[in-house]
Design a protein around this motif. Sequence first.
Motif, PDB file in Angstrom:
ATOM      1  N   ALA A 162       8.964  26.518   6.676  1.00 22.59           N
ATOM      2  CA  ALA A 162       8.927  25.060   6.502  1.00 22.59           C
ATOM      3  C   ALA A 162      10.327  24.470   6.575  1.00 22.59           C
ATOM      4  CB  ALA A 162       8.269  24.712   5.173  1.00 22.59           C
ATOM      5  N   PHE A 163      11.303  25.137   5.949  1.00 23.73           N
ATOM      6  CA  PHE A 163      12.688  24.664   6.034  1.00 23.73           C
ATOM      7  C   PHE A 163      13.191  24.722   7.474  1.00 23.73           C
ATOM      8  CE2 PHE A 163      13.340  26.073   1.395  1.00 23.73           C
ATOM      9  CZ  PHE A 163      13.072  24.799   0.926  1.00 23.73           C
ATOM     10  N   GLY A 164      12.877  25.814   8.177  1.00 20.91           N
ATOM     11  CA  GLY A 164      13.247  25.904   9.583  1.00 20.91           C
ATOM     12  C   GLY A 164      12.551  24.842  10.411  1.00 20.91           C
ATOM     13  N   GLY A 165      11.290  24.568  10.065  1.00 22.89           N
ATOM     14  CA  GLY A 165      10.548  23.526  10.752  1.00 22.89           C
ATOM     15  C   GLY A 165      11.179  22.163  10.568  1.00 22.89           C
ATOM     16  N   PHE A 166      11.769  21.933   9.404  1.00 18.86           N
ATOM     17  CA  PHE A 166      12.469  20.663   9.147  1.00 18.86           C
ATOM     18  C   PHE A 166      13.570  20.458  10.191  1.00 18.86           C
ATOM     19  CE2 PHE A 166      16.150  18.531   7.245  1.00 18.86           C
ATOM     20  CZ  PHE A 166      15.591  17.318   6.865  1.00 18.86           C
ATOM     21  N   PHE A 167      14.375  21.490  10.424  1.00 20.56           N
ATOM     22  CA  PHE A 167      15.452  21.390  11.412  1.00 20.56           C
ATOM     23  C   PHE A 167      14.889  21.164  12.814  1.00 20.56           C
ATOM     24  CE2 PHE A 167      18.040  24.021   8.313  1.00 20.56           C
ATOM     25  CZ  PHE A 167      18.937  23.014   8.017  1.00 20.56           C
ATOM     26  N   ILE A 168      13.808  21.875  13.139  1.00 18.97           N
ATOM     27  CA  ILE A 168      13.220  21.754  14.475  1.00 18.97           C
ATOM     28  C   ILE A 168      12.655  20.349  14.697  1.00 18.97           C
ATOM     29  CG2 ILE A 168      11.323  22.526  15.950  1.00 18.97           C
ATOM     30  CD1 ILE A 168      11.658  25.313  14.656  1.00 18.97           C
ATOM     31  N   LEU A 169      11.880  19.882  13.737  1.00 21.80           N
ATOM     32  CA  LEU A 169      11.218  18.585  13.897  1.00 21.80           C
ATOM     33  C   LEU A 169      12.227  17.445  14.001  1.00 21.80           C
ATOM     34  CD1 LEU A 169       8.350  19.257  11.358  1.00 21.80           C
ATOM     35  CD2 LEU A 169       8.061  18.886  13.814  1.00 21.80           C
ATOM     36  N   LEU A 170      13.320  17.532  13.241  1.00 19.16           N
ATOM     37  CA  LEU A 170      14.363  16.509  13.374  1.00 19.16           C
ATOM     38  C   LEU A 170      14.966  16.514  14.770  1.00 19.16           C
ATOM     39  CD1 LEU A 170      16.558  16.392  10.129  1.00 19.16           C
ATOM     40  CD2 LEU A 170      14.989  14.643  11.002  1.00 19.16           C
ATOM     41  N   SER A 171      15.128  17.713  15.324  1.00 20.17           N
ATOM     42  CA  SER A 171      15.746  17.822  16.651  1.00 20.17           C
ATOM     43  C   SER A 171      14.860  17.257  17.750  1.00 20.17           C
ATOM     44  CB  SER A 171      16.079  19.282  16.957  1.00 20.17           C
ATOM     45  OG  SER A 171      14.898  20.026  17.246  1.00 20.17           O
ATOM     46  N   LEU A 172      13.559  17.120  17.483  1.00 19.62           N
ATOM     47  CA  LEU A 172      12.622  16.628  18.497  1.00 19.62           C
ATOM     48  C   LEU A 172      12.586  15.098  18.575  1.00 19.62           C
ATOM     49  CD1 LEU A 172       9.637  19.088  17.933  1.00 19.62           C
ATOM     50  CD2 LEU A 172      11.353  19.139  19.757  1.00 19.62           C
ATOM     51  N   ALA A 173      13.220  14.436  17.606  1.00 21.67           N
ATOM     52  CA  ALA A 173      13.287  12.971  17.657  1.00 21.67           C
ATOM     53  C   ALA A 173      14.187  12.543  18.815  1.00 21.67           C
ATOM     54  CB  ALA A 173      13.828  12.427  16.334  1.00 21.67           C
ATOM     55  N   PRO A 174      13.964  11.360  19.375  1.00 17.79           N
ATOM     56  CA  PRO A 174      14.795  10.898  20.505  1.00 17.79           C
ATOM     57  C   PRO A 174      16.279  10.894  20.140  1.00 17.79           C
ATOM     58  CG  PRO A 174      12.886   9.469  20.217  1.00 17.79           C
ATOM     59  CD  PRO A 174      12.899  10.388  19.041  1.00 17.79           C
ATOM     60  N   ASP A 175      17.131  11.254  21.095  1.00 16.96           N
ATOM     61  CA  ASP A 175      18.569  11.327  20.842  1.00 16.96           C
ATOM     62  C   ASP A 175      19.184   9.969  20.524  1.00 16.96           C
ATOM     63  OD1 ASP A 175      18.615  14.056  21.172  1.00 16.96           O
ATOM     64  OD2 ASP A 175      19.175  13.968  23.294  1.00 16.96           O
TER      65      ASP A 175
END
Length: 279
Positions: free
Chosen positions: A156-169
């Motif tokens: 879940a913590f790793g998913g937090f980093f991934i999901l944030l990275s998927l937001a538009p730049d």
Amino acid sequence: MTAALLAMISAAVFGIADFLGGFASRRARVMAVVGLSQFAGLLLVAGLLPVLPGAFGAEALVWGMTAGLAGAAGLVLFYWALANGTMSVVAPVTASTSAAVPVVFGLATGERPQPLALAGVAVALVAVVLVSRTAEAPKAGTTARPVVAAFVSGAAFGGFFILLSLAPDNAGMWPLVGARLASLTLIVTLALATHQTLKPGPGSLPFIVGAGVLDMAANVLYLLAVQSGGMISLVAVLSSLYPVGTLLLARYVLGERLGPVQLAGVGFALGAAVLIAAG
């Protein structure tokens, strides 16, 4: 190089935030520390919106809110695992999983770091495990459930980093606004459902606010690293080295002794940072 530097500073700030949060938890209930620190972080990121502007949009908020829910769920599972399992097992399992998941995601989605940087990632994963180890004896009657919870928490913590990275730049800090709104809502709901107070203990509020502000500042630095073009397989693993900062502060501020394994972990972390930055 800019992304790697931002990620390393992010790790240092995360480490200080965790140290303050742990110190506050000695003076107040965990739910109060988490809830109030999350609110302090929300105020900070709201204040940064004019300074670090971005395009407001539903996509940015949705990715951010999803990330916030993942992070909050990971936090709840992590605390449950610590309360019901052995810290010397739970902490490194959670830390290593949270660092490994973004690396696997990045490689699976086509990221190809240089060989030197990949070597740094491997060294960093070892460092995270080593610095998270404690000398705590296994609890009597310990079952596999806390270990499973630790794995899920780390994911879940790793998913937090991934999901944030998927937001538009170009979203600026709006994903973090969404993340903090979602996580704060979940924490407050859990506190009300379990009849736990959000009132800070005597003398704990400055440490809680400091933890929340620094935690959000670290998130901002991580997001800037991603938005500047940093590979998540490198940026996330560098940010995951935050236990080193917490460990060193505990040593030099509280006088806690570091074991040989933890000292080795600090050395591995420094080596990993050099390799990733050079790669």
